[in-house]
Scaffold this motif. Structure first.
Motif, PDB file in Angstrom:
ATOM      1  N   THR A 115      10.535  -4.149  -6.895  1.00  0.00           N
ATOM      2  CA  THR A 115      11.121  -4.384  -5.408  1.00  0.00           C
ATOM      3  C   THR A 115      10.681  -4.098  -4.891  1.00  0.00           C
ATOM      4  O   THR A 115       9.484  -3.149  -4.855  1.00  0.00           O
ATOM      5  CB  THR A 115      12.432  -3.473  -5.384  1.00  0.00           C
TER       6      THR A 115
ATOM      7  N   THR B  91       9.214  -4.092  -0.522  1.00  0.00           N
ATOM      8  CA  THR B  91       9.818  -3.459   0.329  1.00  0.00           C
ATOM      9  C   THR B  91       8.490  -3.510   2.402  1.00  0.00           C
ATOM     10  O   THR B  91       7.836  -3.005   1.722  1.00  0.00           O
ATOM     11  CB  THR B  91      10.237  -1.795   0.203  1.00  0.00           C
TER      12      THR B  91
ATOM     13  N   THR C 111      13.649  -5.434   2.104  1.00  0.00           N
ATOM     14  CA  THR C 111      13.299  -5.535   0.595  1.00  0.00           C
ATOM     15  C   THR C 111      13.633  -7.295  -0.175  1.00  0.00           C
ATOM     16  O   THR C 111      14.434  -8.354   0.196  1.00  0.00           O
ATOM     17  CB  THR C 111      14.377  -4.732  -0.463  1.00  0.00           C
TER      18      THR C 111
END
Length: 181
Positions: free
Chosen positions: A169, A171, A158
């Motif tokens: 975030t 990912t 992340t």
């Protein structure tokens, strides 16, 4: 014949001020989610850098690394090459500008005041790093260490960017898929 002076009456001026104050009352709350849009833009720039690194690794058949430089508040895409036990990075150029691919998060287009809050990548052997590389097949790997360590597959990864209290975030999945939440 006398000319009447031209201009606005006090009543007309007060009416315009009333309309403008009502419009401002409606418009100001809608300007509040600017931080949300800036956080989305910053996360989008990070996503683009990761996808670009993966695409370049597939295109060239060489390791491409995304380096998180948290202290400089930026990300860079570099070509990672090994000569025996020595690893070195060389800048990868952006296709349009032919400048080194760098994403400074505190400036546009990433979004002013954006910060690189954290980069965390965990690999198959349990090791963690702040950087991730993509191999010739486009798979995310560690990219640093000895030859065997460089090939460790990504278990989870992340990158967190934020503006004030707004956080996004990004990912990186084990297959190299990049998503934002």
């Amino acid at each position: 014949m006398r000319r009447r002076p031209t201009g606005y009456t006090l009543a007309e001026m007060l009416a315009v001020c009333a309309v403008l104050s009502i419009a401002a009352t409606v418009a100001i709350p809608s300007a509040a989610p600017v931080a949300e849009f800036q956080a989305d833009a910053a996360a989008g720039e990070v996503e683009l850098a990761l996808r670009f690194a993966r695409d370049e690794a597939l295109r060239t058949g060489e390791l491409r690394m995304v380096r998180c430089e948290q202290q400089l508040n930026r990300e860079r895409v570099v070509a990672r090459r090994a000569f025996g036990t020595i690893l070195y990075d060389s800048a990868v150029q952006q296709p349009g500008s032919r400048q080194p691919y760098s994403v400074p998060l505190a400036t546009t287009p990433a979004g002013s005041n954006a910060t690189l809050a954290g980069c965390s990548f965990t690999f198959s052997e349990g090791a963690s790093a702040a950087d991730v590389a993509f191999d010739a097949k486009g798979m995310p790997v560690r990219g640093s260490g000895d030859e065997e360590t460089r090939k460790q597959a990504l278990a989870s990864g992340t990158i967190v960017v934020g503006i004030g209290n707004t956080v996004r975030t990004v990912t990186v999945g084990v297959t190299g898929r990049v998503t934002t939440s």
